[in-house]
Design a protein around this motif. Structure first.
Motif, PDB file in Angstrom:
ATOM      1  N   LEU A   5       4.184  42.528   2.123  1.00 23.09           N
ATOM      2  CA  LEU A   5       4.018  43.133   1.241  1.00 23.09           C
ATOM      3  C   LEU A   5       5.169  44.743   1.665  1.00 23.09           C
ATOM      4  CD1 LEU A   5       2.125  42.854  -1.361  1.00 23.09           C
ATOM      5  CD2 LEU A   5       4.287  41.453  -0.758  1.00 23.09           C
ATOM      6  N   ASP A   6       6.184  45.316   1.187  1.00 24.69           N
ATOM      7  CA  ASP A   6       6.928  46.569   1.291  1.00 24.69           C
ATOM      8  C   ASP A   6       5.902  47.097   0.134  1.00 24.69           C
ATOM      9  OD1 ASP A   6       7.948  45.880  -1.310  1.00 24.69           O
ATOM     10  OD2 ASP A   6      10.032  45.238  -0.368  1.00 24.69           O
ATOM     11  N   ILE A   7       5.605  48.443   0.011  1.00 29.59           N
ATOM     12  CA  ILE A   7       5.075  49.295  -1.039  1.00 29.59           C
ATOM     13  C   ILE A   7       5.737  48.952  -2.537  1.00 29.59           C
ATOM     14  CG2 ILE A   7       4.811  52.011  -1.484  1.00 29.59           C
ATOM     15  CD1 ILE A   7       4.454  52.629   1.236  1.00 29.59           C
ATOM     16  N   PRO A   8       7.328  49.075  -2.829  1.00 31.04           N
ATOM     17  CA  PRO A   8       7.325  49.096  -4.056  1.00 31.04           C
ATOM     18  C   PRO A   8       7.098  48.011  -4.808  1.00 31.04           C
ATOM     19  CG  PRO A   8       8.643  50.486  -2.264  1.00 31.04           C
ATOM     20  CD  PRO A   8       8.213  49.284  -1.648  1.00 31.04           C
ATOM     21  N   THR A   9       6.723  46.514  -3.866  1.00 33.59           N
ATOM     22  CA  THR A   9       6.548  45.155  -4.193  1.00 33.59           C
ATOM     23  C   THR A   9       4.717  45.557  -4.972  1.00 33.59           C
ATOM     24  OG1 THR A   9       8.119  44.373  -2.835  1.00 33.59           O
ATOM     25  CG2 THR A   9       6.600  42.790  -3.719  1.00 33.59           C
ATOM     26  N   TYR A  10       4.310  46.140  -4.042  1.00 32.10           N
ATOM     27  CA  TYR A  10       2.807  46.238  -3.737  1.00 32.10           C
ATOM     28  C   TYR A  10       2.287  47.120  -5.035  1.00 32.10           C
ATOM     29  CZ  TYR A  10      -1.733  47.816  -3.805  1.00 32.10           C
ATOM     30  OH  TYR A  10      -3.405  48.256  -4.205  1.00 32.10           O
ATOM     31  N   ASN A  11       3.190  48.244  -5.675  1.00 29.00           N
ATOM     32  CA  ASN A  11       3.133  48.701  -6.464  1.00 29.00           C
ATOM     33  C   ASN A  11       3.681  47.766  -7.898  1.00 29.00           C
ATOM     34  OD1 ASN A  11       1.989  51.116  -5.171  1.00 29.00           O
ATOM     35  ND2 ASN A  11       3.740  52.233  -5.077  1.00 29.00           N
ATOM     36  N   ALA A  12       4.346  47.470  -8.122  1.00 23.40           N
ATOM     37  CA  ALA A  12       5.160  46.683  -9.029  1.00 23.40           C
ATOM     38  C   ALA A  12       4.037  45.732  -9.448  1.00 23.40           C
ATOM     39  CB  ALA A  12       6.018  45.612  -8.617  1.00 23.40           C
ATOM     40  N   ILE A  13       3.602  45.081  -8.240  1.00 23.38           N
ATOM     41  CA  ILE A  13       2.785  44.002  -8.368  1.00 23.38           C
ATOM     42  C   ILE A  13       1.283  44.553  -9.175  1.00 23.38           C
ATOM     43  CG2 ILE A  13       0.887  41.866  -7.444  1.00 23.38           C
ATOM     44  CD1 ILE A  13       3.282  41.862  -5.559  1.00 23.38           C
ATOM     45  N   ALA A  14       0.297  45.252  -8.680  1.00 18.47           N
ATOM     46  CA  ALA A  14      -0.958  46.359  -8.705  1.00 18.47           C
ATOM     47  C   ALA A  14      -0.304  47.016 -11.064  1.00 18.47           C
ATOM     48  CB  ALA A  14      -0.540  47.392  -8.094  1.00 18.47           C
ATOM     49  N   THR A  15       1.558  47.059 -10.889  1.00 19.17           N
ATOM     50  CA  THR A  15       1.121  47.295 -11.983  1.00 19.17           C
ATOM     51  C   THR A  15       1.695  46.502 -13.245  1.00 19.17           C
ATOM     52  OG1 THR A  15       2.801  49.571 -11.113  1.00 19.17           O
ATOM     53  CG2 THR A  15       3.316  48.856 -13.659  1.00 19.17           C
TER      54      THR A  15
END
Length: 122
Positions: free
Chosen positions: A96-106
């Motif tokens: 994953l890239d960080i924006p995708t990881y952060n979006a899924i976590a959110t």
């Protein structure tokens, strides 16, 4: 589930505080909250998120202990930066890239459909 929720929140906080996000900002990074409304993550992305989260849990636990035992704010910040780097690497290694990881976590924290899907895969 509560551990994942807390871990995802703490991981977001650690990542948000570090240079990883600043670096991404300079490369056209978008706010992860903007993608939080997306509920259509595919199973592969969610599995990658779970893999990254497992690694991040270990990194978080390791560094929280280290940070709690330092005697200066400067050393704590150095350890936080180090932890951010390891977390970013874990996210990348999971595919994953960080924006995708952060979006899924959110989304996990705010969208019951995403939370249910992730929980059912664990």
């Amino acid at each position: 589930m509560k551990k994942l929720l807390a871990s995802a929140s703490l991981s977001l906080a650690l990542l948000a505080a570090g240079p990883v996000i600043a670096q991404e900002n300079s490369q056209g990074y978008n706010d992860p909250a903007a993608g939080a409304q997306q509920a259509s993550y595919n199973d592969a992305e969610l599995k990658q998120f779970i893999e990254a989260q497992k690694d991040i849990n270990g990194i978080r636990d390791e560094y929280m202990t280290k940070i709690e035992n330092v005697d200066s704010q400067e050393k704590a910040q150095e350890l936080q930066i180090e932890a951010n780097g390891e977390m970013a690497e874990a996210i990348d290694e999971a595919g994953l890239d960080i924006p995708t990881y952060n979006a899924i976590a959110t989304a996990y924290n705010s969208n019951p459909q995403v939370r249910d899907r992730v929980d059912s895969m664990m």
